[in-house]
Design a protein around this motif. Structure first.
Motif, short mmCIF file in Angstrom:
data_model
loop_
_atom_site.label_atom_id
_atom_site.label_comp_id
_atom_site.label_asym_id
_atom_site.label_seq_id
_atom_site.Cartn_x
_atom_site.Cartn_y
_atom_site.Cartn_z
N THR A 110 0.86 -1.20 0.00
CA THR A 110 0.00 0.00 0.00
C THR A 110 0.89 1.24 0.00
O THR A 110 0.67 2.19 -0.75
N ARG A 111 1.90 1.21 0.87
CA ARG A 111 2.84 2.34 0.96
C ARG A 111 3.56 2.54 -0.36
O ARG A 111 3.69 3.67 -0.85
N PHE A 112 4.02 1.44 -0.98
CA PHE A 112 4.80 1.53 -2.23
C PHE A 112 3.96 2.15 -3.35
O PHE A 112 4.37 3.12 -3.99
N VAL A 113 2.76 1.58 -3.60
CA VAL A 113 1.95 2.05 -4.73
C VAL A 113 1.43 3.47 -4.48
O VAL A 113 1.35 4.28 -5.41
N LEU A 114 1.10 3.76 -3.21
CA LEU A 114 0.60 5.11 -2.90
C LEU A 114 1.70 6.15 -3.09
O LEU A 114 1.46 7.25 -3.60
N SER A 115 2.93 5.81 -2.68
CA SER A 115 4.05 6.76 -2.84
C SER A 115 4.28 7.06 -4.32
O SER A 115 4.56 8.20 -4.69
N LYS A 116 4.15 6.04 -5.18
CA LYS A 116 4.32 6.25 -6.63
C LYS A 116 3.23 7.17 -7.17
O LYS A 116 3.49 8.04 -8.01
N ALA A 117 1.99 6.98 -6.68
CA ALA A 117 0.87 7.82 -7.15
C ALA A 117 1.06 9.26 -6.69
O ALA A 117 0.81 10.21 -7.45
N GLU A 151 2.68 10.81 6.29
CA GLU A 151 4.05 10.28 6.29
C GLU A 151 4.70 10.41 4.92
O GLU A 151 5.90 10.63 4.81
N LEU A 152 3.88 10.27 3.86
CA LEU A 152 4.39 10.30 2.49
C LEU A 152 4.35 11.70 1.89
O LEU A 152 4.49 11.87 0.67
N ASP A 153 4.15 12.71 2.75
CA ASP A 153 4.15 14.13 2.31
C ASP A 153 3.11 14.40 1.23
O ASP A 153 3.42 15.05 0.22
N ALA A 154 1.89 13.93 1.43
CA ALA A 154 0.82 14.20 0.47
C ALA A 154 0.47 15.69 0.51
O ALA A 154 0.61 16.36 1.54
N SER A 155 -0.01 16.21 -0.63
CA SER A 155 -0.42 17.61 -0.70
C SER A 155 -1.74 17.79 0.06
O SER A 155 -2.39 16.81 0.43
N GLU A 156 -2.13 19.05 0.26
CA GLU A 156 -3.39 19.31 0.98
C GLU A 156 -4.57 18.69 0.25
O GLU A 156 -5.49 18.14 0.86
N LYS A 157 -4.56 18.80 -1.09
CA LYS A 157 -5.65 18.24 -1.89
C LYS A 157 -5.71 16.72 -1.72
O LYS A 157 -6.78 16.12 -1.60
N GLN A 158 -4.53 16.08 -1.73
CA GLN A 158 -4.49 14.62 -1.59
C GLN A 158 -4.91 14.19 -0.17
O GLN A 158 -5.54 13.14 -0.01
N LEU A 159 -4.57 15.00 0.84
CA LEU A 159 -4.99 14.69 2.21
C LEU A 159 -6.50 14.81 2.39
O LEU A 159 -7.10 14.13 3.22
N ASP A 160 -7.11 15.65 1.54
CA ASP A 160 -8.56 15.87 1.61
C ASP A 160 -9.32 14.89 0.72
O ASP A 160 -10.41 15.19 0.25
N CYS A 161 -8.71 13.73 0.49
CA CYS A 161 -9.30 12.75 -0.45
C CYS A 161 -10.59 12.15 0.12
O CYS A 161 -10.74 12.01 1.34
N PRO A 162 -11.52 11.78 -0.78
CA PRO A 162 -12.77 11.16 -0.31
C PRO A 162 -12.56 9.70 0.10
O PRO A 162 -11.71 9.01 -0.47
N PHE A 163 -13.35 9.24 1.08
CA PHE A 163 -13.32 7.85 1.51
C PHE A 163 -14.65 7.18 1.15
O PHE A 163 -15.71 7.76 1.36
N VAL A 164 -14.55 5.97 0.59
CA VAL A 164 -15.74 5.17 0.27
C VAL A 164 -15.58 3.83 0.97
O VAL A 164 -14.47 3.27 1.01
N PHE A 165 -16.67 3.29 1.52
CA PHE A 165 -16.63 1.99 2.20
C PHE A 165 -17.35 0.97 1.33
O PHE A 165 -18.44 1.27 0.80
N ALA A 166 -16.75 -0.21 1.17
CA ALA A 166 -17.33 -1.16 0.20
C ALA A 166 -17.16 -2.60 0.64
O ALA A 166 -16.31 -2.94 1.47
#
Length: 610
Positions: A110-117, A151-166
């Motif tokens: 999860t950490r690896f793929v998210l850091s790449k994104a 931890e991965l230094d996401a931008s403010e926009k990325q930190l404000d990402c939507p969450f969906v439960f499935a």
């Protein structure tokens, strides 16, 4: 220009968090299949090995239409050994759906793929999957994902990402856990709202970055990528250039053009900015190439794929049974097949050696190489492979460097001591230890990659099948010292023939057998493992002399312990540096490199003295 009628999104996650099942449901609920159509589970995993192992090996493209918008979806692998697949396809998309298990939470991959994104500044939609699990803890996992983004230094926009439960398995998604659970529409709505539409200039010169290569026996290489600028038409003349190879300039004509619709490729005459397309009929097209207008060749920058960390030698089989079971057995067959694999696998390296019968094949991990071996085996190839060895480097000041892995282990509390002891012997350093769930412990180690070779089978035995181990490449560090891989020697067949009960009964007193009665063996073949460190020769073909006086029914008393039948991965982990694994479509045989016992002993003495 902004293409509001298109969204390009990749689904990324740790292995087994439910990416492919999620894509299945999106396809089903968007009307890709007929109502009465029988649909297999994990329809995106098209390969036999992908279905059998329940893992995605190659990234796949598909598309669904929702509310008049075409959503191009890329299903990516979750296993670290196929990280090269993830790195390159993210260049095709404008956003990612990060799937996280509602119990396990963020894991190493999860950490690896998210850091790449995040490096590519992609927008993120987080899907907390498997919330129907009895032990699910979705609220805690949301906090863990936010901690990871910080931890991965996401931008403010990325930190404000939507969450969906499935629950991908049950086919529903909700924006809030108290909402009614009906279908996947809330996830599709979130994609339309949160993933930006692709942008580009349709009047500008053509630019298309090739992010994936498909291969077809009839049309050859098929380049898949997104049109960043301009338009692409059938029969259009283009030039191929590459950011990492400035000298490359190849004029070609586009003979056929496809867009994705559901699970199929649909022929089109032209495609516009933002479209993900497949181009066929172009020889010499590679991942990272840019298709440009001949009057304005401007390559798009493309990150280099991470280097391999592990290598094996693929050799022509020269055992006494060579050529009896395989369809393709010569060095030419072996070379052609390995070179063909390079058409689609960017993380693989194939090097020729001094011998025409020996090829050095390097990959991202044992699983990466074992998938290739199993695929070739099923295609009818017969060959031998050596023990996997890590690839070393030298620092600027001459120090020997080796690849390191960050290993995460989840085990029941009673097994944590055994795991710590075993990994410490393999030069692993415990960096973190904390409770995880009820009665379980999560351990974090830094360990040389070679320390993990041959350990997974031992780990499953030590934890009685209840342990979970994940690893992630963590760069190169100074050499950590010698590691003793195997504490058991091999039982070696003394002569060529057929194994019989009497011979096996005598041999099993010396150790654990890998073969049963009726199995053909040859001198120098490994038929089991000893309880001691040294190798022992045994005669498993020895029959009871007919002249012996014996009571009626005395042979019935010869009871054999069931042989240990090993999988390909177990064989690869078992073999030592002086052994080979003979791979044929019907058998896996472990053997000594030098079959003759006298020559073998001389070689051992020479190596000890050198």
């Amino acid at each position: 220009m902004i293409r509001e009628d298109v969204r390009n999104v990749a689904i990324i996650a740790h292995v087994d968090h439910g990416k492919t099942t999620l894509v299945d449901e999106l396809l089903k609920q968007s009307g890709v299949f007929r109502e009465n159509q029988e649909v297999a589970e994990r329809v995106m995993d098209s390969g036999d090995l992908e279905r059998e192992r329940g893992i995605t090996i190659l990234s796949k493209n598909t598309a669904v239409t929702y509310k008049g918008v075409k959503i191009n979806i890329v299903d990516t692998p979750g296993h670290a050994d196929f990280g090269g697949e993830v790195e390159r396809v993210l260049k095709m998309v404008n956003g990612v759906i990060l799937v996280v298990d509602a119990f396990e939470g963020p894991m190493p991959q999860t950490r690896f793929v998210l850091s790449k994104a995040l490096e590519l500044n992609l927008d993120v939609v987080v899907c907390i999957n498997k919330v129907d699990r009895p032990e699910a803890r979705p609220e805690e996992v949301v906090d863990e994902v936010l901690d990871l983004l910080l931890e991965l230094d996401a931008s403010e926009k990325q930190l404000d990402c939507p969450f969906v439960f499935a629950s991908a398995r049950d086919g529903w998604a909700v924006k809030d856990l108290s909402d009614e659970r009906v279908n996947m529409r809330p996830l599709l709505d979130t994609i339309l709202e949160s993933v930006p539409a692709p942008q580009g200039d349709p009047e500008a010169p053509l630019q298309l970055l090739v992010s994936t290569i498909d291969y077809n026996e009839y049309v050859g290489r098929i380049g898949v990528g997104k049109i960043d600028n301009g338009q692409l038409r059938v029969n259009q003349e283009v030039v191929i250039v590459n950011h990492h190879a400035p000298e490359k300039k190849l004029k070609v004509k586009v003979s056929s053009l496809f867009e994705f619709d559901g699970l199929s490729k649909v022929p089109v005459t032209e495609a516009n900015v933002g479209s993900i397309v497949a181009v066929s009929g172009i020889q010499g097209i590679h991942i990272g190439d840019t298709l440009c207008d001949p009057l304005a060749p401007a390559p798009i920058p493309f990150q280099k794929i991470s280097e391999p960390t592990i290598a094996m030698h693929f050799l022509v089989n020269d055992s006494p049974f060579a050529g009896q079971e395989g369809k393709y057995v010569t060095s030419r067959h072996l070379r052609d097949r390995l070179m063909r694999e390079l058409n689609t696998d960017v993380s693989l390296r194939v090097e020729e050696t001094d011998s025409p019968d020996n090829f050095k094949v390097s990959g991202r991990g044992e699983l990466h190489l074992s998938i290739l071996i199993e695929t070739m085996r099923r295609e009818g190839y017969e060959f031998a492979v050596s023990k996997a060895e890590v690839i070393y480097k030298r620092s600027a000041d001459g120090r020997l460097l080796e690849p390191m892995e960050r290993v995460y282990v989840d085990v029941p509390d009673e097994f944590s001591g055994t795991v710590i002891e075993k990994l410490s012997l393999r030069k692993g350093e415990l960096s973190n230890m904390r409770p995880f769930g009820e009665g379980r412990t999560r351990l974090e180690f830094m360990i040389p990659s070679r320390g993990l070779i041959g350990y997974r089978d031992e780990f499953m035995t030590d934890t009685k099948g209840t342990g979970i181990m994940n690893q992630l490449f963590d760069g190169y560090a100074s050499y950590k010292g010698d590691i003793h891989y195997r504490s058991n020697g091999s039982l070696i067949a003394f002569e060529t023939g057929e194994a019989v009960t009497y011979g096996l009964f005598n041999a099993q007193e010396r150790g654990l057998l890998f073969i049963g009665p009726g199995e053909r063996v040859y001198a120098g073949m490994v038929v089991g493992q000893t309880g001691k460190a040294e190798d022992i020769e045994v005669n498993v073909c020895k029959k009871k002399q007919l002249t012996n006086t014996r009571a009626s029914g005395s042979d019935d008393a010869l009871k054999l312990t069931p042989a240990k039948i090993m999988s390909l991965e177990q064989c690869m982990q078992f073999i030592d540096t002086d052994e080979l694994l003979e791979v044929t479509p019907t058998h896996l045989r472990i053997r000594k490199r030098i079959l003759d016992p006298t020559l073998r002993k001389r070689d051992m003495i020479r190596r000890r003295n050198s």
